[in-house]
Design a protein around this motif. Sequence first.
Motif, short mmCIF file in Angstrom:
data_model
loop_
_atom_site.label_atom_id
_atom_site.label_comp_id
_atom_site.label_asym_id
_atom_site.label_seq_id
_atom_site.Cartn_x
_atom_site.Cartn_y
_atom_site.Cartn_z
N GLN A 196 0.77 -1.17 0.07
CA GLN A 196 0.06 -0.21 0.01
C GLN A 196 0.85 1.21 -0.17
OE1 GLN A 196 -2.05 -1.11 3.54
NE2 GLN A 196 -4.01 -1.12 2.44
N LEU A 197 0.17 2.32 -0.51
CA LEU A 197 1.08 3.72 -0.02
C LEU A 197 0.07 4.35 0.94
CD1 LEU A 197 2.60 6.10 -0.90
CD2 LEU A 197 0.79 6.87 -2.63
N GLY B 201 3.53 20.97 0.69
CA GLY B 201 5.00 20.11 0.85
C GLY B 201 4.97 18.70 1.17
N ILE B 202 5.74 18.18 0.27
CA ILE B 202 5.33 16.59 0.42
C ILE B 202 7.05 15.96 0.50
CG2 ILE B 202 5.29 16.37 -2.18
CD1 ILE B 202 3.27 14.04 -1.43
N SER B 203 7.16 15.08 1.39
CA SER B 203 7.99 14.31 1.60
C SER B 203 7.95 12.92 1.60
CB SER B 203 9.02 14.63 2.83
OG SER B 203 9.20 15.96 2.99
N PHE B 204 8.94 11.77 1.18
CA PHE B 204 8.49 10.45 0.95
C PHE B 204 9.62 9.76 2.00
CE2 PHE B 204 7.53 12.60 -3.01
CZ PHE B 204 6.24 12.24 -3.00
N SER B 205 9.06 8.73 2.31
CA SER B 205 9.92 7.61 3.04
C SER B 205 10.84 6.90 2.05
CB SER B 205 9.33 6.51 3.81
OG SER B 205 8.49 5.70 2.71
N ALA B 206 11.86 6.39 2.27
CA ALA B 206 13.11 5.70 1.37
C ALA B 206 12.36 4.74 0.57
CB ALA B 206 14.25 5.46 2.16
N ILE B 207 11.43 3.99 0.99
CA ILE B 207 10.92 2.70 0.22
C ILE B 207 9.84 3.07 -0.71
CG2 ILE B 207 11.78 1.28 1.95
CD1 ILE B 207 9.01 0.56 2.69
N THR B 208 9.61 4.54 -0.88
CA THR B 208 8.33 4.65 -1.63
C THR B 208 9.05 4.62 -3.15
OG1 THR B 208 7.62 6.21 0.21
CG2 THR B 208 6.59 6.36 -1.94
N GLU C 22 8.91 5.22 -7.05
CA GLU C 22 8.78 6.40 -8.10
C GLU C 22 7.12 6.48 -8.63
OE1 GLU C 22 9.59 9.73 -9.84
OE2 GLU C 22 10.86 8.61 -8.56
N SER C 23 6.61 5.33 -8.83
CA SER C 23 5.33 5.45 -9.25
C SER C 23 4.26 5.72 -8.04
CB SER C 23 4.78 4.28 -9.91
OG SER C 23 4.90 3.20 -8.90
N GLN C 24 4.56 5.54 -6.72
CA GLN C 24 3.98 5.73 -5.75
C GLN C 24 4.01 7.45 -5.44
OE1 GLN C 24 5.53 3.10 -3.31
NE2 GLN C 24 3.61 1.74 -2.83
N ARG C 25 5.42 7.81 -5.63
CA ARG C 25 5.53 9.16 -5.57
C ARG C 25 4.64 10.23 -6.62
NH1 ARG C 25 11.59 10.10 -3.19
NH2 ARG C 25 11.73 8.09 -2.31
#
Length: 289
Positions: free
Chosen positions: A100-101, A141-148, A150-153
């Motif tokens: 999941q995202l 503003g948006i930040s991502f965890s390392a395992i997210t 590219e498609s989920q981002r």
Amino acid sequence: MGDNLANQQIVFIGAGSMAEAIIRGLVEQEKVKAGQIHAVNRSNQAQLDLLHSRYRIQASTMDNIASNAIRNANIIVFAMKPKDAAKAIAGLKNQLHDKQLLISVIAGLSIETIEKLLNQQIPLARTMPNTSSSIGLGSTGISFSAITSESQRKIAIEIFTSIGEVSIVDEARLDIVTGVSGCGPAYVYYLLEAMISGGIQGGLNEEMARQLAVQTVLGAASMVKITQEDPAVLRKKVTSPNGSTQAALETMDRYLFTEGVEKAVLRAAERAQELGAMIAAEAIKQSNS
């Protein structure tokens, strides 16, 4: 999960104003079909009924949503109040999985803290939208965890472009994003209050002073956006030597206008960091109790 937002099943945990803003943007822009969205809260059935009637989405209390609806969702949006977040997130850890995202719109709750509450790593987008999102003119503003992935981002970014503009930042910079844009609408409202008050003191009635001030701020912001010119350049263009504008700006300088706004932005960021630390400590305390 697939690469296409249009194919995603989305569950909102929390059904307040920010959840509604995102739901409205997704439905009105036809990013997803209404039937693919499910909003959930603890007990406010009236709010759920309102969301269902306005947007034709699915809506139910947490007690009435089947656990497989959460397990089968592609995207889970954490949109609960900060004071309720730790208990709610920890209570979901056995229903969530790494396919999941997860998207959080909870102020102050870090990626690390959410991962500790879940006792696992799941692809995660942490966001800081502002209140203008409710009319589709938000700044997020948006930040991502390392395992997210590219498609989920891309999917997360597309969700938030439905309610305004998106800036991708390192998580460490989300506090200053809060200082600039998260709290920023209040600075503009404060400026408008002062402009309207000055107009009234100068002899305008309140309605006219408000109309002039609001349209002026709207026009000035639009000029910066449309022309892409530096605000300082535009300011100089409208400031004639020894004219009225220069006299006004010199008065603002005497009252340390620029320094005051700069300090306000930095103090808001500092306070966001303080609150984040408090929320993290309380969240871990609750999860361990």
